[in-house]
Design a protein around this motif. Structure first.
Motif, mmCIF file in Angstrom:
data_model
loop_
_atom_site.group_PDB
_atom_site.id
_atom_site.type_symbol
_atom_site.label_atom_id
_atom_site.label_comp_id
_atom_site.label_asym_id
_atom_site.label_seq_id
_atom_site.Cartn_x
_atom_site.Cartn_y
_atom_site.Cartn_z
ATOM 1 N N ALA A 4 2.655 -24.253 42.962
ATOM 2 C CA ALA A 4 3.002 -22.834 42.908
ATOM 3 C C ALA A 4 2.988 -22.221 44.304
ATOM 4 O O ALA A 4 3.864 -21.419 44.661
ATOM 5 N N PHE A 5 1.995 -22.604 45.110
ATOM 6 C CA PHE A 5 1.933 -22.082 46.478
ATOM 7 C C PHE A 5 3.103 -22.594 47.313
ATOM 8 O O PHE A 5 3.669 -21.862 48.122
ATOM 9 N N ALA A 6 3.470 -23.878 47.097
ATOM 10 C CA ALA A 6 4.573 -24.455 47.868
ATOM 11 C C ALA A 6 5.901 -23.793 47.527
ATOM 12 O O ALA A 6 6.821 -23.770 48.360
ATOM 13 N N SER A 7 6.035 -23.254 46.307
ATOM 14 C CA SER A 7 7.295 -22.638 45.909
ATOM 15 C C SER A 7 7.431 -21.205 46.410
ATOM 16 O O SER A 7 8.489 -20.594 46.243
ATOM 17 N N LEU A 8 6.378 -20.648 46.999
ATOM 18 C CA LEU A 8 6.448 -19.271 47.498
ATOM 19 C C LEU A 8 7.276 -19.194 48.773
ATOM 20 O O LEU A 8 7.502 -20.201 49.458
ATOM 21 N N ARG A 9 7.688 -18.001 49.101
ATOM 22 C CA ARG A 9 8.450 -17.790 50.336
ATOM 23 C C ARG A 9 7.524 -17.908 51.536
ATOM 24 O O ARG A 9 6.302 -17.729 51.431
ATOM 25 N N ILE A 10 8.125 -18.172 52.695
ATOM 26 C CA ILE A 10 7.331 -18.382 53.913
ATOM 27 C C ILE A 10 6.513 -17.142 54.247
ATOM 28 O O ILE A 10 5.332 -17.231 54.599
ATOM 29 N N THR A 12 5.394 -14.816 52.238
ATOM 30 C CA THR A 12 4.282 -14.679 51.282
ATOM 31 C C THR A 12 3.185 -15.691 51.590
ATOM 32 O O THR A 12 1.990 -15.370 51.541
ATOM 33 N N LYS A 13 3.588 -16.937 51.898
ATOM 34 C CA LYS A 13 2.589 -17.948 52.265
ATOM 35 C C LYS A 13 1.799 -17.503 53.486
ATOM 36 O O LYS A 13 0.572 -17.654 53.537
ATOM 37 N N LEU A 14 2.494 -16.966 54.481
ATOM 38 C CA LEU A 14 1.839 -16.553 55.717
ATOM 39 C C LEU A 14 0.862 -15.414 55.447
ATOM 40 O O LEU A 14 -0.259 -15.406 55.964
ATOM 41 N N ILE A 15 1.263 -14.457 54.613
ATOM 42 C CA ILE A 15 0.384 -13.330 54.297
ATOM 43 C C ILE A 15 -0.859 -13.819 53.569
ATOM 44 O O ILE A 15 -1.987 -13.429 53.902
ATOM 45 N N ILE A 16 -0.658 -14.680 52.559
ATOM 46 C CA ILE A 16 -1.798 -15.203 51.802
ATOM 47 C C ILE A 16 -2.736 -15.976 52.719
ATOM 48 O O ILE A 16 -3.965 -15.835 52.650
ATOM 49 N N ALA A 17 -2.167 -16.808 53.594
ATOM 50 C CA ALA A 17 -2.994 -17.624 54.490
ATOM 51 C C ALA A 17 -3.802 -16.747 55.442
ATOM 52 O O ALA A 17 -4.998 -16.988 55.663
ATOM 53 N N VAL A 18 -3.170 -15.710 56.009
ATOM 54 C CA VAL A 18 -3.873 -14.864 56.980
ATOM 55 C C VAL A 18 -4.951 -14.036 56.296
ATOM 56 O O VAL A 18 -6.073 -13.894 56.815
ATOM 57 N N ILE A 19 -4.641 -13.482 55.118
ATOM 58 C CA ILE A 19 -5.648 -12.697 54.403
ATOM 59 C C ILE A 19 -6.825 -13.588 54.011
ATOM 60 O O ILE A 19 -7.997 -13.203 54.138
ATOM 61 N N ALA A 20 -6.513 -14.817 53.533
ATOM 62 C CA ALA A 20 -7.593 -15.749 53.206
ATOM 63 C C ALA A 20 -8.412 -16.080 54.449
ATOM 64 O O ALA A 20 -9.647 -16.201 54.384
ATOM 65 N N LEU A 21 -7.737 -16.222 55.591
ATOM 66 C CA LEU A 21 -8.449 -16.501 56.841
ATOM 67 C C LEU A 21 -9.341 -15.332 57.236
ATOM 68 O O LEU A 21 -10.499 -15.529 57.651
#
Length: 432
Positions: A4-10, A12-21
């Motif tokens: 599901a994460f791999a199917s997201l747009r770049i 969205t992935k970047l936002i999720i990764a930075v917020i998680a960081l």
């Protein structure tokens, strides 16, 4: 979840990764800072207890110094104490008792502890006051025993631990006996004095048995017990206040990052993907270009795509030109092949006619020869002329037969040429 994460747009992935960081950094920060802050507050409590017991120990030392330099009239105070005890009074109410260095130290500390709301005690083994003997098996008893073993091994005069059951910090400082203490706790053979009858009873002036201790021995300890509840509340308040500041900062930083990432990453990538899709699935116009105005990675990708389209357009133009040339040549070959086929057909027809005429001529010559032979046999008198005529006819027939064979071979060659022309025609059809 990974799919599901791999199917997201770049974006969205970047936002999720930075917020998680960001959240991970905050959690890791508090996981390090809060224990450190708690340890620092705990250390401050230890330092407070150490300072408090140090004051009590210094008060003891100051009183001991007065005993040694005779600033205190010990004989007078001692006589007064003996008289008070003999008359049934409490030795703890005498001036001699309150001038004992150890007593001076703990009474001063006890008064200060009462003002500061601190639990101060003087636990001791073999204490003359049973209230100072710690209960067997208690936390205080174990801590005092460990301090006793520690002083015997010369590993320090202080010890502290936390009682998890009561959430209390206990700090102890060993009470060391000096020369001023020997009249009460020393060796009777050396420090005992005669009683009224002139005998030695191995008891001190207050009537307690002398223990035979030496200067430097430990007898009890100054103890401070500090509850850790206020420290825990302080740590919780620190954490709460930190989160009140950190959480809004994380939210603001996350929001700013989302806005910036959409402007600098998501939107340009969407525009690039839309332009490429329009070229790929639209009208197929390869003359369209992205013409980037950015100098970052997205702009460089768009520029490389324009360069790819330029190269592709050049290749297609060259292929189209070559195709037109091949088509023209194929048309010419087709026309030439058609004419060749017509010529071959006519030649084949003519060869067939020639062959038929030769066959007729051959038959006629054969008939003439036969008749000439018959005439020669009937007219024997014709002589040599008839013989020469027969030879001429025979030679003519041979020549005609050779001509017929050559014509037949020519007809076969023409037929083979016609077959090749048909193959050429099929090949031209494939090229077209």
């Amino acid at each position: 979840m990974l799919k599901a994460f791999a199917s997201l747009r770049i974006g969205t992935k970047l936002i999720i990764a930075v917020i998680a960081l960001l959240v991970g950094v905050v959690v890791a920060n508090y996981a390090v800072v809060v224990p450190a802050y708690s340890a620092s507050a705990e250390r401050a409590m230890v330092d407070k207890a150490a300072a408090f017991t140090a004051v009590a120990d210094e008060a003891k030392n100051a009183a001991s110094l007065k005993f040694r330099d005779n600033s205190v009239n010990v004989p007078e105070l001692l006589a007064e104490a003996e008289q008070a005890v003999a008359s049934g009074g409490d030795y703890r109410d005498t001036r001699f008792y309150r001038s004992i260095p150890v007593v001076v130290g703990w009474e001063a500390a006890a008064k200060a502890a009462e003002r500061e709301n601190i639990d101060f005690r003087v636990p001791a083994f073999d204490a003359r006051n049973d209230k100072n003997t710690p209960p067997a098996g208690s936390f205080r008893e174990r801590l005092l025993r460990d301090l006793t073993d520690q002083t015997k091994a010369d590993k320090g005069d202080t010890i502290w631990r936390i009682d998890e059951a009561t959430n209390t910090l206990h700090y102890m400082r060993a009470i060391r006996l000096d020369d001023s203490c020997m009249s009460c706790h020393g060796d009777p053979a050396r420090y005992d004095t005669r009683d009224a009858s002139g005998a030695y009873d191995s008891r001190d002036a207050l009537g307690f048995p002398m223990e035979g201790w030496k200067p430097g021995d430990m007898h009890g300890a100054y103890e401070v017990a500090l509850p850790l509840g206020p420290k825990d509340a302080q740590v919780a308040s620190f954490l709460q206040q930190g989160l009140l500041v950190t959480a809004p900062l994380v939210l603001v930083a996350g929001g700013l990052f989302v806005a910036v990432s959409r402007r600098l990453v998501s939107r340009p990538l969407d525009q690039l993907a839309g332009a490429i899709e329009a070229i790929a699935t639209g009208d197929g116009d390869l003359t369209r270009r992205l013409r980037p105005t950015r100098a970052d990675e997205v702009g460089r990708v768009a520029g490389r795509f324009d360069a790819f389209l330029d190269r592709l357009h050049t290749i297609i133009r060259d292929v189209a030109e070559a195709t037109r040339q091949v088509a023209g040549a194929s048309t010419q070959i087709a026309a030439t092949s058609s004419r060749m086929a017509e010529n071959v057909s006519r030649q084949q027809h003519q060869a067939t006619q020639v062959s038929a005429a030769v066959e007729q001529m051959s038959a006629s010559v054969a008939e003439v020869a036969r008749k000439s032979s018959d005439a020669s046999a009937a007219s024997a008198g014709s002589g040599q002329d008839a013989t020469k005529g027969g030879q001429i006819v025979e030679n003519t027939v041979k020549e005609i037969r050779l001509v017929a064979q050559e014509v037949e071979r020519s007809a076969q060659a023409v037929a083979a040429l016609g077959a090749k022309s048909e193959q050429i025609g099929r090949i031209i059809g494939v090229i077209n």
